[in-house]
Design a protein around this motif. Sequence first.
Motif, short mmCIF file in Angstrom:
data_model
loop_
_atom_site.label_atom_id
_atom_site.label_comp_id
_atom_site.label_asym_id
_atom_site.label_seq_id
_atom_site.Cartn_x
_atom_site.Cartn_y
_atom_site.Cartn_z
N PHE A 91 -6.02 -1.74 -7.22
CA PHE A 91 -4.64 -1.56 -6.76
C PHE A 91 -3.63 -2.02 -7.81
O PHE A 91 -2.44 -1.71 -7.70
N PRO A 95 0.87 2.85 -10.35
CA PRO A 95 1.07 3.39 -9.00
C PRO A 95 0.70 4.87 -8.89
O PRO A 95 0.15 5.31 -7.88
N GLN A 99 -2.08 6.31 -6.36
CA GLN A 99 -1.73 7.35 -5.40
C GLN A 99 -2.62 8.57 -5.55
O GLN A 99 -3.04 9.19 -4.56
N MET A 102 -5.89 7.76 -3.92
CA MET A 102 -5.73 7.75 -2.46
C MET A 102 -5.65 9.18 -1.91
O MET A 102 -6.24 9.50 -0.87
N ASP A 103 -4.92 10.04 -2.62
CA ASP A 103 -4.81 11.44 -2.18
C ASP A 103 -6.16 12.13 -2.23
O ASP A 103 -6.53 12.88 -1.30
N LEU A 106 -8.34 10.80 0.60
CA LEU A 106 -7.96 11.40 1.88
C LEU A 106 -8.51 12.82 2.00
O LEU A 106 -9.07 13.21 3.04
N LYS A 133 -7.46 -2.69 5.82
CA LYS A 133 -6.02 -2.78 6.09
C LYS A 133 -5.20 -2.65 4.81
O LYS A 133 -3.99 -2.39 4.87
N LEU A 135 -5.71 -0.29 2.60
CA LEU A 135 -5.63 1.13 2.27
C LEU A 135 -4.31 1.72 2.75
O LEU A 135 -3.69 1.23 3.70
N HIS A 136 -3.88 2.79 2.09
CA HIS A 136 -2.73 3.53 2.59
C HIS A 136 -3.06 4.04 4.00
O HIS A 136 -4.19 4.45 4.27
N GLU A 137 -2.11 4.01 4.88
CA GLU A 137 -2.37 4.27 6.30
C GLU A 137 -3.08 5.60 6.55
O GLU A 137 -4.03 5.65 7.33
N VAL A 139 -5.15 7.19 4.72
CA VAL A 139 -6.54 7.05 4.29
C VAL A 139 -7.32 6.19 5.28
O VAL A 139 -8.45 6.51 5.65
N ARG A 140 -6.71 5.10 5.71
CA ARG A 140 -7.37 4.22 6.67
C ARG A 140 -7.66 4.94 7.98
O ARG A 140 -8.76 4.83 8.55
#
Length: 284
Positions: A91, A95, A99, A102-103, A106, A133, A135-137, A139-140
């Motif tokens: 992390f 950024p 991101q 994370m994308d 997802l 918790k 993780l980006h929402e 993804v979570r």
Amino acid sequence: MDGKRNTILFKLFGSSISYMRRCLFSVLSVGPVPNHLAFILDGNRRYAKKWNLGEGMGYRAGFLSLMSLIKYCYELGVKYVSIYAFSIDNFRRRPEEVQCVMDLMLEKIEGLLKEESLVNQYGVRVYFIGNLKLLHEPVRLAAERAMKATSNNNNSILLICVAYTSTDEIVHAAQESCEDKWATTQSSANIKDSQDGEEKDTDDVIKLSDIESHMYMRVAPDPDILVRTSGETRLSNFLLWQTSNCLLYSPKALWPEIGLRHLVWGVLNFQRAHPYLERGRKQP
């Protein structure tokens, strides 16, 4: 006409490759087959730089290698596969890169929910392991849906370690153990011995079993082989607790370059070292 002939030839070639792979796995299965393989997916960014690929393309290439390797593991008879997909330390990266990962995560998690996905073809139950918790929402939430959707699968287990470090796991387990022990002690504090009226002796010592029962990785046995690509031999805060007696294997290939030959060589090394590893597990 040529297109139809090419399609037939492609299918025949694919069937031949699949048959030869099954034969190879049959030979490997004569010896001990590892029950749990763990992978550190190292080299995605270096692969992208090596081939002048765009932002995030190294991770996409790595995902294709991951799907192939998971399929090979389950065809061989490996029950558990763990992957170090994203560390808590990651992390700290730029950024935009975080991101991008994370994308992609997802997108691929949502792909796991499709009927034709690998997890449904092989009856794989998926666990997401770590401090979710963080993780980006989106993804979570997708991870939670995937775990729920595959909860009835029992052929094989895929453990995806995201927002994970081993030190965070150990601290979490210690905290949970202390809280449980404190709650138990408090509930027993007013219980008196029926014979002499003295307070009952309660076991308020944290044991090894208490810590292990609260580990994120408690759903799987310790790994038999830990593979880290790119020739690196560091564990990078991955499964420090669980790898005290497993084979460490470090092929020089970058993660997107890993393939069947690396898996076969890792299993052969495991089979050669198996008697020694078994003696280590039997020690008190």
